[in-house]
Design an enzyme around this catalytic site. Structure first.
Site, PDB file in Angstrom:
ATOM      1  N   TRP A 111       0.834  -1.205   0.000  1.00  0.00           N
ATOM      2  CA  TRP A 111       0.000   0.000   0.000  1.00  0.00           C
ATOM      3  C   TRP A 111       0.869   1.255   0.000  1.00  0.00           C
ATOM      4  O   TRP A 111       0.570   2.235  -0.694  1.00  0.00           O
ATOM      5  CB  TRP A 111      -0.965   0.018   1.179  1.00  0.00           C
ATOM      6  CG  TRP A 111      -2.067  -0.993   1.058  1.00  0.00           C
ATOM      7  CD1 TRP A 111      -2.314  -2.046   1.902  1.00  0.00           C
ATOM      8  CD2 TRP A 111      -3.068  -1.065   0.028  1.00  0.00           C
ATOM      9  NE1 TRP A 111      -3.400  -2.759   1.459  1.00  0.00           N
ATOM     10  CE2 TRP A 111      -3.882  -2.183   0.321  1.00  0.00           C
ATOM     11  CE3 TRP A 111      -3.356  -0.302  -1.110  1.00  0.00           C
ATOM     12  CZ2 TRP A 111      -4.973  -2.541  -0.495  1.00  0.00           C
ATOM     13  CZ3 TRP A 111      -4.429  -0.666  -1.913  1.00  0.00           C
ATOM     14  CH2 TRP A 111      -5.215  -1.770  -1.602  1.00  0.00           C
ATOM     15  N   ASP A 181      -1.195   7.050   6.098  1.00  0.00           N
ATOM     16  CA  ASP A 181      -2.282   6.162   5.705  1.00  0.00           C
ATOM     17  C   ASP A 181      -2.512   5.203   6.873  1.00  0.00           C
ATOM     18  O   ASP A 181      -1.704   4.321   7.129  1.00  0.00           O
ATOM     19  CB  ASP A 181      -1.889   5.392   4.432  1.00  0.00           C
ATOM     20  CG  ASP A 181      -2.914   4.323   4.051  1.00  0.00           C
ATOM     21  OD1 ASP A 181      -3.965   4.226   4.710  1.00  0.00           O
ATOM     22  OD2 ASP A 181      -2.634   3.575   3.087  1.00  0.00           O
ATOM     23  N   LYS A 205     -12.284  -0.956   7.439  1.00  0.00           N
ATOM     24  CA  LYS A 205     -11.534  -1.946   8.224  1.00  0.00           C
ATOM     25  C   LYS A 205     -11.805  -1.789   9.720  1.00  0.00           C
ATOM     26  O   LYS A 205     -12.242  -2.717  10.365  1.00  0.00           O
ATOM     27  CB  LYS A 205     -10.049  -1.847   7.911  1.00  0.00           C
ATOM     28  CG  LYS A 205      -9.773  -2.451   6.537  1.00  0.00           C
ATOM     29  CD  LYS A 205      -8.481  -2.051   5.916  1.00  0.00           C
ATOM     30  CE  LYS A 205      -8.425  -2.597   4.489  1.00  0.00           C
ATOM     31  NZ  LYS A 205      -7.595  -1.792   3.611  1.00  0.00           N
TER      32      LYS A 205
HETATM   33  C1  LIG Z   1      -7.126  -1.423   2.430  1.00  0.00           C
HETATM   34  C2  LIG Z   1      -6.011  -0.445   2.394  1.00  0.00           C
HETATM   35  C3  LIG Z   1      -5.922   0.547   1.400  1.00  0.00           C
HETATM   36  C4  LIG Z   1      -6.889   0.632   0.256  1.00  0.00           C
HETATM   37  O1  LIG Z   1      -8.062   1.181   0.696  1.00  0.00           O
HETATM   38  P1  LIG Z   1      -9.283   1.520  -0.292  1.00  0.00           P
HETATM   39  O2  LIG Z   1     -10.219   2.199   0.670  1.00  0.00           O
HETATM   40  O3  LIG Z   1      -9.785   0.219  -0.821  1.00  0.00           O
HETATM   41  O4  LIG Z   1      -8.797   2.410  -1.356  1.00  0.00           O
HETATM   42  C5  LIG Z   1      -4.904   1.448   1.482  1.00  0.00           C
HETATM   43  N1  LIG Z   1      -3.997   1.413   2.474  1.00  0.00           N
HETATM   44  C6  LIG Z   1      -4.040   0.460   3.437  1.00  0.00           C
HETATM   45  C7  LIG Z   1      -3.010   0.438   4.508  1.00  0.00           C
HETATM   46  C8  LIG Z   1      -5.055  -0.498   3.422  1.00  0.00           C
HETATM   47  O5  LIG Z   1      -5.107  -1.438   4.380  1.00  0.00           O
END
Ligand SMILES: *Cc1c(COP(=O)(O)O)cnc(C)c1O
Length: 370
Positions: A111, A181, A205
């Site tokens: 990611w 993030d 999540k």
């Molecule tokens: C799941 C995830 C993403 C992607 O997220 P989306 O909302 O599907 O764009 C990005 N960064 C991390 C750390 C993730 O776990």
């Protein structure tokens, strides 16, 4: 008009999915109660105008509760955007990386790498540190991270969902703006928001359902946003319009509000952190006590409290493990294809009983196959 809904008996399994993921049962029950008629509105949240008084109440309460929960200072904006964390990967350089400047990215997983690659399409970006050569079995250490005081910003990923590694301490970046993030560990523990220029994550999540992305951004950053960005990609405009420039993902914001209320009701972030530590400790103890039958992917210093990744002695046994665990209601344990093996995602809402059930299954499986 009143209608009677028949009581239905529901059976829920233990859902170890990495995302979208398990929600608190209390939240689902509240959604169910509100579904046909949100109190005072006579209609569901899915049916109401985003300009209506009930929805204004929903979004304002969600934001106020989030500010309380995370102790967000007044000079930060809270935005509810669409496009997931993935769209933030593009919006961040569009908004905060001026021509001629360079941004730095700490690469701790796929990611993080994706965020970096998006930045490269839009401007100058540099790798500040990377653990790719070690297959991301740990996060970079502070002395490996190279930040230039001139950097437009430094970006990192607090929890690496795929690898099961986590940075429990923010990287030190001096006066450079730190962007994070936090898609897979947002709201899982107390944070000092003042260390961040921006913190963001998709809600699906740890904070609700897919459709809304939480963005917490320090106001002074918004002054950097260039003029003439497309409106939907402009953080400053989204902040000015309080996330209501266009129709927001209303239902997802409502569910996020319920999740935040649930966190406040159980004792806030210190209590959820305690629970998360307790659950993760049970699972890591089971891995460590298996005499090498189960092998953690993460190095000890980087172990995630959210995603616990491990391998078995062979891929055949891993397949068998997934098949047999699924059959008894332990669902979603297959690891991400880039790591293989197993991954148990045990986010905030995942119950301790489910972790205990997995630990019991692991012991039993080893006794039969070890
Ligand atoms: C799941 C995830 C993403 C992607 O997220 P989306 O909302 O599907 O764009 C990005 N960064 C991390 C750390 C993730 O776990």
């Amino acid at each position: 008009m009143t209608q009677t809904v028949k009581e239905t008996k529901v059976e829920r399994i233990y859902n170890f999915s990495a995302g979208p993921a398990v929600l608190p049962l209390e939240v689902l029950e509240q959604v169910q109660r509100d579904l046909l008629s949100y109190p005072g509105a006579g209609m569901s949240v899915m049916e109401m105008s985003h300009r209506s008084a009930p929805f204004e109440g929903i979004i304002h309460t969600a934001e106020a509760d989030l500010r309380t929960l995370l102790n967000i200072p007044a000079n930060y904006k809270v935005l509810y955007l669409q496009g997931g964390a993935s769209l933030q990967f593009s919006m961040i350089p569009m908004n905060f990386l001026p021509a001629g400047a360079e941004a730095s990215y700490i690469i701790s997983g796929v990611w993080a790498q994706t965020a970096y690659k998006e930045a490269l399409k839009l401007g100058k970006a540099r790798v500040a540190a990377s653990t790719e050569s070690e297959n991301f079995t740990r996060v970079p250490t502070q002395n490996e991270i190279q930040i230039d005081p001139q950097d437009a910003y430094a970006h990192f990923t607090s929890n690496n969902t795929i690898y099961g590694t986590q940075s429990l301490v923010e990287p030190e970046v001096g006066d450079v703006s730190l962007l994070c993030d936090a898609s897979s560990d947002i709201l899982s523990r107390p944070l000092d928001i003042t260390k961040y220029a921006m913190l963001y994550g998709g809600a699906q999540k740890n904070a609700g359902i897919a459709g809304t992305t939480l963005v917490i951004v320090r106001e002074d950053l918004l002054a950097r946003v260039p003029k003439n960005l497309p409106s939907m990609l402009d953080y400053r405009l989204m902040a000015e319009k309080e996330s209501l420039f266009n129709t927001p993902s209303a239902f997802a914001i409502y569910v996020n509000g319920l999740v935040v209320k649930w966190l406040l009701s159980i004792g806030g972030l210190p209590e959820i952190e305690r629970r998360n530590q307790e659950k993760a400790a049970l699972l890591y103890a089971a891995i460590d006590a298996s005499g090498g039958f189960y092998r953690g992917h993460s190095q000890l210093t980087s172990r995630s409290l959210m995603n616990v990744t491990f391998r078995l002695p062979s891929e055949e046994l891993e397949k068998k493990f997934v098949k047999e665990s699924t059959a008894i209601g332990l669902d979603g344990l297959k690891g991400h294809r880039s790591v293989g093996g197993l991954r148990a995602s045990i986010y905030n809402a995942f119950p301790k009983e489910g972790v205990e059930a997995l630990v019991a299954f692991m012991k039993d499986f080893q006794a039969k196959n070890g």
